[in-house]
Design an enzyme around this catalytic site. Sequence first.
Site, PDB file in Angstrom:
ATOM      1  CD  GLU A 109     -16.808  -2.110   2.372  1.00  0.00           C
ATOM      2  OE1 GLU A 109     -16.431  -1.681   3.707  1.00  0.00           O
ATOM      3  OE2 GLU A 109     -16.140  -1.887   1.403  1.00  0.00           O
ATOM      4  CG  ASP A 150     -10.906   1.179   1.659  1.00  0.00           C
ATOM      5  OD1 ASP A 150     -12.170   1.282   2.189  1.00  0.00           O
ATOM      6  OD2 ASP A 150     -10.825   0.267   1.110  1.00  0.00           O
ATOM      7  CG  ASP A 163     -12.832  -3.265   3.530  1.00  0.00           C
ATOM      8  OD1 ASP A 163     -13.064  -3.934   4.384  1.00  0.00           O
ATOM      9  OD2 ASP A 163     -12.915  -3.453   2.353  1.00  0.00           O
ATOM     10  CG  ASP A 170     -14.436   2.232  -2.226  1.00  0.00           C
ATOM     11  OD1 ASP A 170     -14.489   3.456  -2.769  1.00  0.00           O
ATOM     12  OD2 ASP A 170     -13.735   1.265  -2.749  1.00  0.00           O
TER      13      ASP A 170
END
Length: 688
Positions: free
Chosen positions: A476, A556, A554, A558
């Site tokens: 990403e 998180d 990541d 997103d």
Amino acid sequence: MPLFSYLCRVRGLHAPRTRRDVPFAQRPLNDNDLVDYMSEETFDLEGKKQEEYSASNIQVLEGLEAVRKRPAMYIGDISVKGLHHLVYEVVDNSIDEALAGFCSHIEVAINEDNSITVVDNGRGIPVDMHEKEHKSALEVVLTVLHAGGKFDKGSYKVSGGLHGVGVSCVNALSTYLRAEVRRGGKTYMQEYSAGKPTCDLRVIGESDTTGTSITFKPDSTIFTVTVYDYETLANRLRDLAFLNAGITLTLTDKRHTDDEGNPRSEVFYSANGLSEFVQYIDSNKESLINDVIHLNTERQGIPVEVALTYNSSFNENIYSFVNNINTIEGGTHLTGFRRGLTSTLKKYAEDNRLLEKSKVEISSDDFREGLTAVISVKVMEPQFEGQTKTKLGNSEVIGAVQTAVSEALRTYLEEHPKEAKTIVEKVVLAAQARHAAYNARVKIQRKSPLCGGGLPGKLADCSSRIAEECEIFLVEGDSAGGTAKSGRDRRFQAILPLRGKVLNVEKAMDHKVFDSEQITNIFRALRVTIGTEDDPKEANLSKLAYHKVIIMTDADVDGAHIATLLMTLFFRRMRPIIEKGYLYLATPPLYKCTKGKIEEYCWTEQQLQAFIAQHGEKTRIQRYKGLGEMSDQQLRDTTMSPEHRLLKQVQISDAAEADRIFSMLMGEDVAPRRDFIEANANYANIDA
Ligand code: 0RA
């Protein structure tokens, strides 16, 4: 735990297989992590190794010692799958008793100590003396390999796990097994350990009911995992309820109780069988016709049950079963179904002049766009073929299914002209869309041909050309991509940075998918082609350059979303990559803790607390918000290098359940998605 790992692990698509290759770092392992040590310790039933152990070898090693010596030969593997297989083996015996017409209720309990109890209300396993063996029939069933069906030759014994090995294998692989039989006014009991009786069969009371109860505790010296997963068992029992209408199956988890002390429990029952199965699978989709076309009949002595309907999606969704076993690789029953469906729909459309306005040629795939179907046949002597022995080979089944489907479908179309027209219109649209996608693809391939220098510019390829050892990280963001490039081992690790959101293929038609630069870059980097003339939807893996495709995002929300979008892409467009076990999720750590010279990475809150508790004050805690915050060396040490990283393998444990979840998470309808996320919010550690 990041959202995505919960979504893909606990429900249909899960990523339980973690590799034990992080010696120095603390790892995010707990009882719910289905750890698997497959590679070295497990004996692979399929493939080459099987040939080394032929039937003659089995006879030499007769008895249950053989099962304990080579457990994987009998139950597939000794990790999560094999552990759950033990339950299926016992339940299948009760299902057989139900199919014979003598049993209506089957209760499965996960006990507090992860032992399992299966109770049925059948006739009870016979307890009379077996002449030749000088043992009770019960003891023979429990101690002699393949003894399951011996007493009931005439019966229609078709249920049975993939390996169909019988309850004696379960006994051999359990430190403790207790059988209770209620029969002839009495309750009998016998106990075993590692397959050997520890007491004689004896009467322990009276009973005015009949039935069998088996409790067993899997041997932890044999199984690498001994913690049962509720969802896995629930999915199987749900399937069994749909596949065998009228039987009530219950699952109770005594390990966890709610505030009032009640254990988690579910009842699975279906009055209408496959018809309800299809509705369940499509419950998160918009239906195209209101009906489910359902047939339940017998052709050439073969019981055939099929249910089908259409939804407004672009996916084909067919699940097939033989003797209650999910035949993932399909086979003759599937072939018969496809032939019956295509020929009947085609003839109906032609006879009613519904194809004239379509200017494009219609291929057989077009008839299956938006189709959801379940096929279940019962075959006396099934021949299983294919890589995982889940492909039906019996040729007589083709005709049986084909004629049954043709007749039922023809009748339905004749009686429902409005629905028939809706289906044919969808087929024509599918054909037109396929042509549009083909044209889009030709255009792209002209621009940058797939073969010969057609690799995406962003790809940092590895130098090895041996696909088995090569890995590609789908990363990403460009900045994390840069870090990954400097942190990798360029000999076998390739990096493809991805910028921005990935197209949601759940909602997109083919030509949109091939228009997406992001997605065509992934296809081209992997050297996967899709949509040949013969098979316009099938991904071709013959040139696949990496046997590990690692999604690295990541930790998180997103990142979880991007990972889910990518998993959707693989699930819908390159499913063989998941089926072959090539798709993985990287798990970057959440914290780095430092105290003096001691450095430790933490993946969970508990690990962080443990570090603080152990090392006291003045520990430095660095919270990683994203991959980009790590140095190339840190990224390598924690997330990329095979010596230290933790990879989660993405698996499809239950394709129907995975399909339902993906349709819900990625589809138009917001309400069920919100419900799901709320229901699982305690698992989904959504970062502040
Ligand atoms: C063979 C014969 C009979 C019952 C069974 C097997 C039987 C096996 C299992 C395993 C789990 N539950 C079961 N219930 C029944 C009965 C023969 C007779 O009564 O005549």
